[in-house]
Each structure stands twice: as structure tokens, then as C-alpha cells.
Enzyme design. Sequence first.
Site, PDB file in Angstrom:
ATOM      1  N   ASP A 134       1.026  -1.296   0.444  1.00 35.19           N
ATOM      2  CA  ASP A 134      -0.220  -0.124  -0.194  1.00 35.19           C
ATOM      3  C   ASP A 134       0.483   1.284  -0.061  1.00 35.19           C
ATOM      4  O   ASP A 134       1.454   1.629   1.046  1.00 35.19           O
ATOM      5  CB  ASP A 134      -0.863  -0.238   1.349  1.00 35.19           C
ATOM      6  CG  ASP A 134      -2.146   1.011   0.625  1.00 35.19           C
ATOM      7  OD1 ASP A 134      -1.796   1.768   0.508  1.00 35.19           O
ATOM      8  OD2 ASP A 134      -2.713   0.682   2.044  1.00 35.19           O
ATOM      9  N   ARG A 136      -0.100   4.369  -0.426  1.00 34.70           N
ATOM     10  CA  ARG A 136      -0.937   5.066  -0.564  1.00 34.70           C
ATOM     11  C   ARG A 136      -0.090   6.635   1.100  1.00 34.70           C
ATOM     12  O   ARG A 136       0.134   6.317   1.405  1.00 34.70           O
ATOM     13  CB  ARG A 136      -2.278   5.101   0.169  1.00 34.70           C
ATOM     14  CG  ARG A 136      -2.708   4.983  -1.162  1.00 34.70           C
ATOM     15  CD  ARG A 136      -4.278   4.485  -1.642  1.00 34.70           C
ATOM     16  NE  ARG A 136      -4.861   3.070   0.027  1.00 34.70           N
ATOM     17  CZ  ARG A 136      -4.999   2.447  -0.203  1.00 34.70           C
ATOM     18  NH1 ARG A 136      -6.787   3.288  -0.668  1.00 34.70           N
ATOM     19  NH2 ARG A 136      -6.140   1.433   0.980  1.00 34.70           N
TER      20      ARG A 136
END
Length: 213
Positions: A134, A136
Site C-alpha cells: 500500500d 498511499r
Amino acid sequence: MPDFPAATQRARVRVPLRFTDGYTVDAELVTFHGLTDGQEHVAVVLGDPAPGTLPLVRLHSECLTGDVFGSARCDCGPQLREAVERIAERGGVLLYLRQEGRGIGLYNKLDAYALQDQGLDTYEANAALGLPEDARDYTAAAQMLAALGLTELDLLSNNPDKAEQLRALGVTVRDRVPTGVFRTAHNVRYLRAKVLHTQHTLPLGELTDLNAG
């Protein structure tokens, strides 16, 4: 105080939203100057919180395949549709963040899909491509919230990392409100992986293969 530069509102425009099931709602879309990652993120302001209540906020990562084309391989499109109505009813903001594929981009996401077709889950596929599970970062989201004057909120999300990042960035997240479970025959392994890898608050016992038995 949060350790990031301030962003400012660039423009606000009224946009009537219409979804394929016929649901309609008026929204105000807000653009920004000064976001740290340089992306064109948009705030979708919906409804008006009642006095004494906190706004409901969702950080929704862009998903072209799910949001636009209705892909059944994820739950992004149904989550977006649900979030808009729930936020409009209570009053709050949906931050539409340009973070396709948990931040790896559209082409890499489609490459990861191909690896999932060979048996890897969504996180294993990212790793096999040499990419983070991930990628982000929600600094721009915190900037957007600050520019909108929102310092305390309830977060509409199954993902504990979103709440943790926002809190670390100085945003007061009072409560994390779960979204619905949008299971299809094509996304069960994807949903299970989100629970097992990143502790999403989804009912693992209900995420069984619809094609089994």
C-alpha cells in the site's frame, strides 16, 4: 501542530451527481492549491451537518475500473455509491484521492490483476512486481481537510491505516464508521486479503467463496 505546508482552496463549483441506480444529489466540488503530492485531488462536499454533530468523511482512492466501469473484482464502486448517500444524509465530505491501485497506478494495478489470475492475492501481486503493498500517503488529505476547516470528524472506512495516518497528521478522528460489505463472486479473495493483510474491519466469516458448494 501538523508538520506540513498549508493548502488553500482553489475553486468551488456546484455539480449535480447522478448514479446508475437513479440516485441523485447536489454536491459542491472543491479544488486546491499547494497539495504536497501535486495531484489533482477533489473534495466532494455533501449535505450540512446538524449543529453539534461531527461531519462524516471518507477518503476514497480513485479506482477507474471499479468507480467508472463497475468492475466486480473490487468493492470500490459500491463503496463510493454508498459513501455519497451516507455523507449527504449526515453532512460531510468525500475526498476523492488520485491514488489508483493503492498508489501504484492504473497500469501496475492491471499487471497485478494478471498475477492474481495466477493465484496471488492483491498484496502478494504488488510485492511480486516490486511494489509496496500500500503506497498511499494521506498528507494531501490532511491538507484538504485543514483547508476546509475540518479538524475533527468521523471517518467512514474499514481501513485502520487511514485513521492512524490522519491522527498522526493532527486530525482528530473521533470514530471510524464501517462501510458495507459488497461481496461478489469475483472479489471474495480480494476482501479476505484486506482483512488478513491490513486488518480491515470486514466480517471474515462471511467472506466465503460464492462459487463453492
